[in-house]
Structures are given as C-alpha cells and as structure tokens.
Enzyme design. Structure first.
Site, PDB file in Angstrom:
ATOM      1  N   LYS A  18      64.333 -59.692 -47.728  1.00 55.01           N
ATOM      2  CA  LYS A  18      64.432 -60.864 -48.604  1.00 55.01           C
ATOM      3  C   LYS A  18      63.074 -61.224 -49.202  1.00 55.01           C
ATOM      4  O   LYS A  18      62.973 -61.537 -50.398  1.00 55.01           O
ATOM      5  CB  LYS A  18      64.989 -62.044 -47.806  1.00 55.01           C
ATOM      6  CG  LYS A  18      66.443 -61.860 -47.380  1.00 55.01           C
ATOM      7  CD  LYS A  18      66.915 -62.993 -46.482  1.00 55.01           C
ATOM      8  CE  LYS A  18      68.357 -62.796 -46.050  1.00 55.01           C
ATOM      9  NZ  LYS A  18      68.814 -63.859 -45.134  1.00 55.01           N
TER      10      LYS A  18
ATOM     11  N   SER B 170      73.106 -67.413 -44.642  1.00 53.07           N
ATOM     12  CA  SER B 170      71.709 -67.670 -44.998  1.00 53.07           C
ATOM     13  C   SER B 170      71.547 -68.446 -46.298  1.00 53.07           C
ATOM     14  O   SER B 170      70.432 -68.831 -46.648  1.00 53.07           O
ATOM     15  CB  SER B 170      70.946 -66.347 -45.084  1.00 53.07           C
ATOM     16  OG  SER B 170      71.469 -65.536 -46.121  1.00 53.07           O
TER      17      SER B 170
END
Length: 787
Positions: free
Chosen positions: A723, A680
């Site tokens: 996140k 990511s």
C-alpha cells in the site's frame, strides 16, 4: 552274404529316435556307460556296435529290460571328442534282436540274432502297388512342404533300386514317433513295411493338407497386424532353431543390464526383476509388451541415487543472487541461511518455500537464480488450472494411456533426485470431481511424509526429501490452510519507481537491446526518460509492463537503424509519444485538490497495492445509505460502521445530527468494474463522510488505511508495504497508518522511507485530526456534556 560278428557286442542306448539299416545317424554321447561301449567298439577291428532305442527317454542309465528287443547293428564311421562329449556317426547295417543274455559291466553287452532284410512278397503286384502308393504320397508331401525342405526327399525318390532302403531313408528324415519307427524296423516283409509306411505318410499328408488349408483360410482373412504376427511367430521359430537371439530377448537383456548398473534399492530391484521376467515371457506384439517395457524403462531412468553436489560457498551464492536480481533482501538472506545450515549439517532437509507477490516481481526467475546459486538442476511445473489429482500422483497402469505423475516426470527430466522444483501458480490450482490436487500436494510438500512418496504409476515409494520445493502464488487466499501450513511464506512486494528504474537499467534494457540486435552504445535512456515511461506508460507492482514498453521502444529504434539511421540514439521524454504512442496513464489533477467528501484510501490487490478514492454525496431526500462500485460485504459493513459512528458522535465533530437523519448518503468507489472488499477502507470511509458533512476537504496529498470499530478505535491491517509503495507510485507522500502497523515499515526501501511522511493513529479522532485540517472537535468530556 555279409559276415556279421558272432561275438557279444557293446550296446549303445539312444533316446527318442530309431537307427535304420542303410542310414547314417550323428550322435552326441556323454553318458559314462555309452562312452565305455563306444570305447570297446572303437578298439575292435570292425568297429561294430549294437544300437537299441530306449522305451523311456527320461531314464539316464537304462537296463537291458528298458530297451526294445529289436535294434540295428551299426558301424562307427567317424568319432570326435569335444570337451566332455563324444561326437560319432553310426551307419546302420542290419536288423538284430537281443538274445537277452546281457552282461552288466561298465556298459551293456549281449549276443544277437541277425534278422534278414524284409523279404519280397509272393504277390509282387501288391508289393509294387504299395510301393507306388508310398511314392505317390511322398510326391504329395513334396508339394505341401517348403522348397528348402524338398532336397532330401528328392534324393530319396531318385533311389529306386532298393525299395526297402528307400523306405528306411524316408523314415529317417520324416517326423516320426518312436513307436511307429520301431514298427517299421520290426517289419519282416516288404508288404508289411510298405503298409506301415503308407499309414504314416497318409496321416502326414492329411496333417500337411489341413495346415495348408488353414493357412490359406487365415491368410485370406487376416489383416496387416495378424500377418505380422504370423511372420513373427515363424521368425521366432527360425531364430530358435538357429540359436539366434530374438529381439524381445535382446530387449530383456538390455533392461537387465541397465537394472544391474542402476544400483536400485533392493525392493525396487526385486519389483523390476519381476516385471522384466514377465516381459521375457511376452510376445513383442502383445499390447502389454510395450506398456510393461515403457514402465520398466521409466523406472530404470529415475534418479534413485543420483544427485548434484550443492555449492555451499556463501560469497559465491550471494554474488549470483545479487547479479540476477535487485533487492529481494529477505529471499536472498533465507537462501544464504539455508546454505549455511547445509554446510554445518549436510543431512538437513531442504526448505519448502512459498513466494507470494503480484505478477512481474520476479518470483519465477528468482527460483532459477537460487538453483544456479546452489548448483542444482532447475525444473518448473505450472499448476495453473490443474484439476486432476492424477496429474500429480500419476495414473494406475490398469488404465489405457496411463502416465506417471508430473512430479516424477520432472525428476526424470532433471536426472537427479535433488533438483530445485518450482511449483508455479499454486493459488490457481483447481478442484472438481476428479479429485483435489491440493490434498495430494500436502504429502508432496511435507518433509515428514515425502521421503516415501507413492506415485500410482510407479507403484513404489520414491524419496522426495532431497528436492528443494519453491511454490509461487499471487495471493494466499485460495491456498488451503493445511497446505499453507507446510510451507514457509516469503512475500515479494511491488517495486518503487526508483527500484524499477534500477532494474530497468541493470537487467531489462540490456536484455531488450540485445534481443533487438542493437548494441548498448547505440541506445541510451536517461533516468528522466525511464521515469517518464514508468509513470506514464506503466502502472503495476512488478516490471512486466515496463519490460514490454522497453522492448517496443528497442524494436522501433531497430527499425530506424535498418532504414539507415546511424550514430547513438538518445531518447528524450518528448520522443516517447512518437515511439510508444500516447500516454497510457495520466496524473489525476482533480485528485490533487479533492473536494469535500472525497478521500484517498490504500488497498491491497493481487497485482500489488493501489490507491482507491472514496467519493461521497448527499441525497436530497431520505436517510438511506447507497453503496456502489462493486463493494464486498466487509467493505459495506465498514461504510455502515463509519456512518453509525458519525451519527452517534455528530455533536463532537461539529455535524448537525438532523442532517444525517434527514438526508441520505451515496458512497461510491471508482473502477466500478473491479470487485473490492476488505476492512482496511474503514478510516477512508469515515474521513470522506466527515469531510462531506463538515464541508471541509481532506488534506491534499494524504492517503490512509486502517480498520475502524464503532467505539472509535483504529485496528491494524495487512499489506502495508504494498500500500505504501502504491502511494509512492501515485505521488502521495503522506500516509495515515494504524500505530500497530509501524513495525511493517521496516520492509520498505530506505529511499521510500526518506520520502514518505507517516502519521500513526490509534483512534478515529486522531485520524480526523490528521486528515481534515482546521476541523474543531470536542473533547470526550465536552461531547458527554453536550449530550
């Protein structure tokens, strides 16, 4: 001269004993022929009856041929009829012999010859010597037997007027076989009688002396345990003689009573009855006795049928869940769905849930809340560090120290077969040479198998289908896929600052105030103060550190109260430095205005989400790529893919291709002590490199996440909720996300969504447009023309 009857007399057969003249013998009669003979004798005036001993005591109704030829004429002294038995006392009078003219009626009867008492010998010295030898042996026996058994012998020894009567009396109380007793009864002279008695007493003295010698030798060697065994054996014999129930028999009786009351399944009841019967034959000091007894008691204590009744009131359950926990909408909704299904279908199986989330978000406490809402017993079992499969399945009873598995132990503690059983820290389970506990859990957590769970210690199937299993884990990476497939996964992401403040006001602060001995009116914290504590003294997905900080604050204030401070205590942010010490976390001012070559990325960790900054720098010489910060293989590959993409599209991005070729680049991700990995960070890597080569800083207050490909696509990633919450906690309110992750934002709290700005991208070109302002990019056609 005694006048003996000359008529036929009824015969009374007796077993395993001999009636001697001058001796009284109590008898219990229940044979029809014997009772008929007694009735005839009692109806006569003199009450005489002939008593003869059976040759074979196992014959129920003996004939005359099955009796010895010599017997004793007896007189019935007393008789009592109790229930179906006749209790009589017969006094021996004289020796008799049958003429074998027996008349077989309802009873045996015959005529007899009366034998004289054993006559005195011509050699009176020999007779007297034998008599004295007999008395001497009796004296030795008196020294070898216990005092309580000496009284009868002392009475006989004092009767010296009639030596024959004395010997007959000795024969009656000494342990003597029937054959030897008939030999004494058949003796026709004193010498013959004394010799026979002397032989028997000599043998008895040898046996007693040998026993006494063995006892002395054993007592000198045996220790405490052996002495207890010896005493217990003697106690058992005494209790048996007195008809007193032994402790082992009492234990067995109690276990049988519990077994009858337990309503066990038929196979279980049969197996336990076998164990109880085996226990009944054991000595209480046998090592197996306590092991078997413990096993039976544990099996009987298991809740084979006992259950708690589920509370299926949805409104009540929802109120309890909301009372105990803030937010957690998905979990609360799943529990209410299960209660609704159970209300419509009581036979439905309990779900098997796995709560996954960072530490401190309330995974364990939510299990207790679910149990309270459903009205079930709660048991928790920590699996962290578990390596031995036998901890779950139990040990076979052949091993020393064998114990049942922790699953059955938890049910035993709960006392019902349908508790809520929490398997805590499932991802921390181990595996080594002792077995794989995760493999054992696959049977336990499979509704198609756990109705017949087999514990090695119990060695019988036990139904676990009614148990509501809830597992907890910080990550799914360490859980084997087959085991994970058996559970329904519910994620608990971290909390936003606003949610933490709400949790602190509702739950944490009141609890810590109470523990510190303060009242709620003595301490108040404004939202501003709580926000300061959350931002400057904690940085976590959960609220564990926050609760610790509030506890420390409450204790410091309790100290002030004890020292005499009165009135309400109101804490302002300026007071926190004195009460909690220096700030632990500081806002990174430098990152608010990042230089060229630095980009903020978002990462998922076991502790929730986190913000990671990717830093890049050119190297004066060489074209190598240097990576530091403990980057994993996947993250290193993302960095290489980002550099390769820039190299191949340099002209369209306004980058000098030769600068990439001739200068190296160093990519570093701070917090170098923490290992990092995952795809990511791809968009963050390429944004930082583009910023480095173009000299244009990444836009302030922007973080990003997403995987990249060499062809320029941006792929979706996981952990979006965690996140975004990490960005929110760090004060970053603009996030670049893969377009396919847009659906994941529905799990975020509304107040977070209102504050955040999201940019959805599908390609690297869109990422750079959103991340690096004022950057001129060529269109794909212009780029192709430039090449």
């Amino acid at each position: 001269m005694v006048d003996y009857p000359q008529r036929n007399l009824p015969i009374l057969p007796i077993k395993s004993s001999v009636l001697f003249p001058y001796v009284s013998m109590p008898l219990v009669i229940n044979r029809p022929a014997s009772m008929a003979a007694l009735d005839v004798a009692l109806s006569s005036e003199d009450k005489f009856i002939a008593v003869f001993t059976q040759k074979d005591p196992n014959i129920a109704e003996p004939t005359a041929a099955q009796l010895y030829d010599i017997g004793t004429l007896g007189v019935i002294k007393r008789m009592a009829r109790i229930d179906h038995f006749l209790h009589v006392e017969v006094q021996g009078v004289a020796r008799i012999s049958r003429r074998n003219k027996t008349v077989q009626q309802a009873y045996l009867n015959d005529s007899f010859d009366y034998l004289p008492a054993p006559g005195k010998a011509d050699n009176s010295a020999e007779s007297e010597a034998l008599h004295r030898a007999v008395l001497e042996l009796v004296g030795r026996i008196l020294n070898l037997i216990k005092p309580e058994m000496q009284m009868g012998l002392n009475v006989i020894m004092s009767d010296i007027d009639n030596p024959v009567k004395q010997v007959y009396s000795l024969a009656a109380i000494m342990p003597i076989e029937v054959e030897k007793g008939m030999e004494l009864l058949s003796a026709g002279s004193e010498i013959e009688l004394f010799k026979s008695m002397h032989e028997h007493l000599e043998h008895e003295v040898q046996v007693l002396e040998l026993r006494d010698q063995i006892n002395r030798q054993v007592e000198s060697k045996i220790g405490k345990e052996q002495r207890e065994y010896f005493l217990r054996q003697q106690l058992r014999e005494i209790q048996q003689e007195l008809g007193i129930e032994r402790p082992e028999q009492a234990d067995v009786g109690e276990l049988r009573k519990k077994s009858a009351e337990a309503d066990l399944p038929p196979p279980v009841g049969e197996a336990l009855e076998r164990e109880i019967s085996r226990l009944e034959r054991m000595s209480s000091i046998s090592p197996d006795y306590q092991l078997t007894r413990t096993y039976v008691e544990f099996a009987l204590a298991l809740p084979w049928h006992k259950t708690t009744r589920d509370q299926l009131d949805l409104a009540r359950a929802e109120a309890i869940l909301n009372e105990d926990h803030f937010d957690l909408r998905d979990i609360k909704q799943r529990i209410l769905e299960h209660l609704a299904v159970m209300k419509l279908n009581p036979q439905s199986k309990a779900p098997i849930l796995c709560l996954v989330g960072p530490p401190g978000v309330g995974k364990t406490s939510v299990g207790q809340s679910i149990a309270r809402a459903m009205g079930r017993k709660f048991e928790r079992m920590s699996l962290g560090g578990l390596h031995d499969e036998a901890e779950l399945r139990g040990h076979r009873r052949t091993y020393i120290g064998a114990m049942p598995g922790r699953i059955l132990q938890a049910l035993h503690r709960a006392g019902v077969r349908n508790p809520l059983l929490m398997l805590d820290e499932l991802d921390k389970i181990g595996r080594d040479f002792r077995g794989d506990p995760a493999a054992a859990l696959m049977e336990i957590l499979d509704p198609a198998q756990n109705y017949g769970f087999h514990d090695n210690y119990l060695d019988m199937p036990f139904d676990l289908s009614g148990v509501f299993f809830i597992a907890t884990a910080n990550t799914l990476q360490n859980i084997p896929p087959p085991l994970l497939n058996r559970m329904e996964t519910l994620r608990l992401a971290g909390y936003s600052d606003e949610e933490k403040r709400e949790i602190a006001q509702r739950y944490l602060l009141p609890r810590r105030i109470k523990e510190a001995g303060l009242s709620e009116r003595q301490l108040s914290l404004a939202d501003e103060t709580l926000n300061y504590i959350i931002r400057r003294y904690t940085r976590e997905a959960g609220v564990r550190e926050l609760e610790r900080a509030l506890g420390s604050l409450a204790r410091r204030l309790a100290t002030e109260v004890v020292r005499g401070k009165t009135g309400a205590l109101s804490v302002r942010p300026d007071d926190l430095a004195d009460l909690l010490g220096p700030e632990v976390f500081h806002p990174e001012r430098l990152r608010l205005h990042p230089p060229a070559g630095v980009a903020a990325g978002l990462a998922w960790t076991e502790a929730g989400g986190d913000v990671l900054y990717v830093e890049t720098a050119r190297l004066a010489e060489g074209g190598d790529l240097l990576l530091t910060g403990q980057l994993g293989d996947v993250m290193q590959e993302s960095a290489k893919a980002a550099r390769s993409h820039l190299w191949s599209h340099a002209e369209s991005l306004g980058i000098d291709r030769q600068s990439i070729r001739n200068t190296g680049v160093h990519i570093h991700v701070p917090s170098g002590a923490v290992p990092k990995d995952g795809p990511s960070a791809g968009v963050t890597m390429i944004s930082a490199l583009t910023s480095l080569y173009t000299g244009i800083p990444v836009r302030e207050g922007t973080a990003m996440t997403g995987e990249i490909t060499l062809s320029g696509l941006v792929l979706p990633v996981g952990g979006v909720k965690e996140k975004v919450l990490a960005a929110h906690r760090a004060g970053i309110y603009r996030v670049i996300l893969p377009a396919e992750n847009r659906k994941d934002l529905s799990a975020l709290p509304a107040h977070v969504l209102r504050k955040m700005e999201f940019v959805y991208v599908t390609s690297i070109r869109e990422v750079l447009d959103a991340a690096i302002p004022h950057m001129q990019q060529q269109s794909p056609a212009e780029e192709l023309s430039a090449r």
